[in-house]
Design an enzyme around this catalytic site. Structure first.
Site, PDB file in Angstrom:
ATOM      1  N   ASP A  77       0.254  -7.692   1.682  1.00 49.57           N
ATOM      2  CA  ASP A  77       0.595  -6.174   1.509  1.00 49.57           C
ATOM      3  C   ASP A  77       2.148  -6.053   1.583  1.00 49.57           C
ATOM      4  O   ASP A  77       2.646  -5.156   2.531  1.00 49.57           O
ATOM      5  CB  ASP A  77      -0.032  -5.402   2.804  1.00 49.57           C
ATOM      6  CG  ASP A  77       0.186  -4.060   2.656  1.00 49.57           C
ATOM      7  OD1 ASP A  77       0.272  -3.588   1.613  1.00 49.57           O
ATOM      8  OD2 ASP A  77       0.035  -3.372   3.640  1.00 49.57           O
ATOM      9  N   SER A 129       4.415   2.633   7.901  1.00 46.47           N
ATOM     10  CA  SER A 129       4.151   1.409   7.136  1.00 46.47           C
ATOM     11  C   SER A 129       5.797   0.788   6.009  1.00 46.47           C
ATOM     12  O   SER A 129       6.255   1.744   5.525  1.00 46.47           O
ATOM     13  CB  SER A 129       3.255   1.634   6.296  1.00 46.47           C
ATOM     14  OG  SER A 129       2.103   1.708   6.875  1.00 46.47           O
ATOM     15  N   HIS A 182       0.942  -1.272   0.007  1.00 48.27           N
ATOM     16  CA  HIS A 182      -0.081   0.087  -0.167  1.00 48.27           C
ATOM     17  C   HIS A 182       0.851   1.299   0.080  1.00 48.27           C
ATOM     18  O   HIS A 182       0.278   2.354  -0.378  1.00 48.27           O
ATOM     19  CB  HIS A 182      -0.976   0.031   1.303  1.00 48.27           C
ATOM     20  CG  HIS A 182      -0.525   0.450   2.449  1.00 48.27           C
ATOM     21  ND1 HIS A 182      -0.097  -0.685   3.472  1.00 48.27           N
ATOM     22  CD2 HIS A 182      -0.125   1.400   2.964  1.00 48.27           C
ATOM     23  CE1 HIS A 182       0.250  -0.180   4.521  1.00 48.27           C
ATOM     24  NE2 HIS A 182       0.560   1.286   4.339  1.00 48.27           N
TER      25      HIS A 182
END
Length: 466
Positions: A147, A221, A117
């Site tokens: 992911d 992230s 993402h």
């Protein structure tokens, strides 16, 4: 006073952990001082971070998006009425920038791990090292299911983190989270592993998360979750943030899952998952009583797809799968994750309980998806609907082929969209579906509005879902 006591207690605990680690390279340089002790005799993680942090990078992603224009502004009459110039043929694209983190895992080849993402929809990906060198990155491959994305840069004198064995983690182990929160630059936080095997979150795909209270915020992230031995044990991925920031609950993709994905991304540029061909659900105390099985956890097979690897291996509805290749199955999400990381053609050993007897059967995974769990988030837009295959020749439905809605939860998303118990789903966006497996596949492909062809009583209707 309570907060002061807490901080003192945590410092003492950290001091004990540091001393328990033993001696290492730093001790060899200063024999009179244990590892992680500074010149004043106080505990510190600085020597460890000096080794780890050069491997953690900042990632900036540039993308171009076309601005949406209000339909009124495109109407010639509206523009003429308000004396506006003719509408442009197409709005000029806008440049958008986003930021995240990454981890170098191969210094020689320049491989950098991050989240899917973080780089999804990016037209240009730029990696900035701790020493401020900047490089354009090439996308090797990406896997939305876990992911995880793999990038590559052409650079010298890189520092890489070794992947650790995340299966050896235990709740209470100390970890470090390193990343680029809020675009501030490299930041280090510490905490413990607060839970393992987390699933059922708001992140799509294959879930077996490490939960930690080490502060993780937007921008972290793709960053590193590292153990105190300096190895990478996870890639920070998600947080629960009701207020938009850290509340002490963060999640990381475990290193063993990352390793399996990375190997396939390097080899194929994608993840080619093997398919077992079953629909499963969690093993609950009620099911244990109904099936007269005395065991703690597992996944119950509710349906076996005809012609699948599961059927060839001899799996049957009602079988309880308790382990895969010797690794215990905690539930349906865990089984889905375990199977979903194995390649096409892999032979697996399934330990099952059938009619009170334990046995092991072997299955060779085929090309396709994996197991479908009851409540699988690929069915999000059909959440609240209980589904089963409609077999040709069913006495109540004649020769119809499709998916029968057997039950509907009141107030659920599916009910709000107009679906009713007794409906038969015949097609998704005009693509016929004759089984739950086919329905799952078509739902995963659908983007935007979803048009279901539904047989309701004697009428055939379209239901549009968003």
């Amino acid at each position: 006073m309570r907060s002061i006591i807490f901080h003192i207690s945590r410092t003492v605990a950290l001091f004990c952990v540091v001393l328990a680690i033993g001696t290492g390279p730093a001790a060899a340089q200063s024999p009179d001082r244990p590892l992680f002790m500074n010149e004043n005799g106080l505990p510190t993680l600085a020597p460890l971070l000096d080794q780890i942090t050069p491997a953690v990078v900042n990632i900036s992603v540039e993308s171009r998006q076309t601005a949406e224009m209000n339909p009124l502004f495109s109407d010639p009459f509206f523009r003429r009425f308000f004396d506006m110039p003719p509408a442009p043929q197409a709005p000029a694209p806008r440049r958008q920038m986003s930021a995240g983190s990454g981890v170098i895992v191969d210094a020689e080849k320049g491989y950098v791990l991050t989240n899917h993402h973080v780089i999804d929809t990016g037209d240009r990906i730029v990696i900035t090292l701790k020493d401020r060198r900047r490089f354009d990155a090439e996308l090797v491959g990406s896997d939305p299911g876990t992911d995880i994305a793999l990038l590559q840069i052409d650079a010298e004198n890189l520092t890489a983190l070794e992947l650790g064995d995340s299966d050896r983690l235990k709740v209470g182990d100390y970890v470090l989270a390193i990343g680029n929160p809020f675009g501030l630059g490299q930041t280090v936080t510490s905490g413990i592993v607060s839970a393992l095997g987390r699933s059922g979150l708001s992140v799509d795909g294959y879930e077996d998360f490490i939960q930690t209270d080490a502060s993780i915020n937007p921008g972290n992230s793709g960053g590193a979750l590292a153990a105190f031995d300096g190895r990478l044990v996870g890639i920070n991925t998600a947080i629960i943030a009701p207020s938009g920031g850290n509340v002490g609950i963060g999640f990381a993709v475990p290193a063993n899952m990352v390793r399996a994905v990375m190997e396939q991304l390097i080899e194929y540029g994608e993840v080619r998952r093997g398919r077992l061909g079953v629909v499963i659900q969690d093993f609950t105390p009620d099911l244990a009583e109904a099936l007269d099985i005395d065991t703690g956890a597992g996944a119950v097979v509710t349906q076996v797809e005809p012609g699948s690897a599961a059927e060839e291996a001899g799996l049957q509805p009602g079988d309880l799968i308790v382990s895969v290749d010797g690794r215990a199955v905690a539930g349906s999400a865990d089984l889905r994750s375990q199977i979903g990381l194995k390649r096409v053609g892999t032979e697996i050993g399934l330990e099952i309980i059938r009619d009170g007897s334990t046995m092991t059967i072997n299955a060779t995974l085929r090309e396709g998806g994996t197991v479908a769990a009851a409540g699988d988030r690929q069915f999000d837009r059909l959440a609240g609907a209980e589904l089963r295959n409609l077999q040709p020749g069913d006495p109540d439905y004649g020769e119809l082929e499709g998916v029968l809605v057997t039950r509907m939860d009141p107030g659920s998303r599916a009910e709000r969209s107009g679906l009713e118990a007794g409906d038969i789903i015949l097609a998704v966006n005009r693509s016929p579906v004759s089984s739950v497996t086919e329905l799952r596949r078509e739902l995963s492909r659908a983007e935007g509005a979803l048009a279901l062809t539904v047989q309701r009583g004697g009428a055939r209707i379209f239901l549009v879902m968003r």
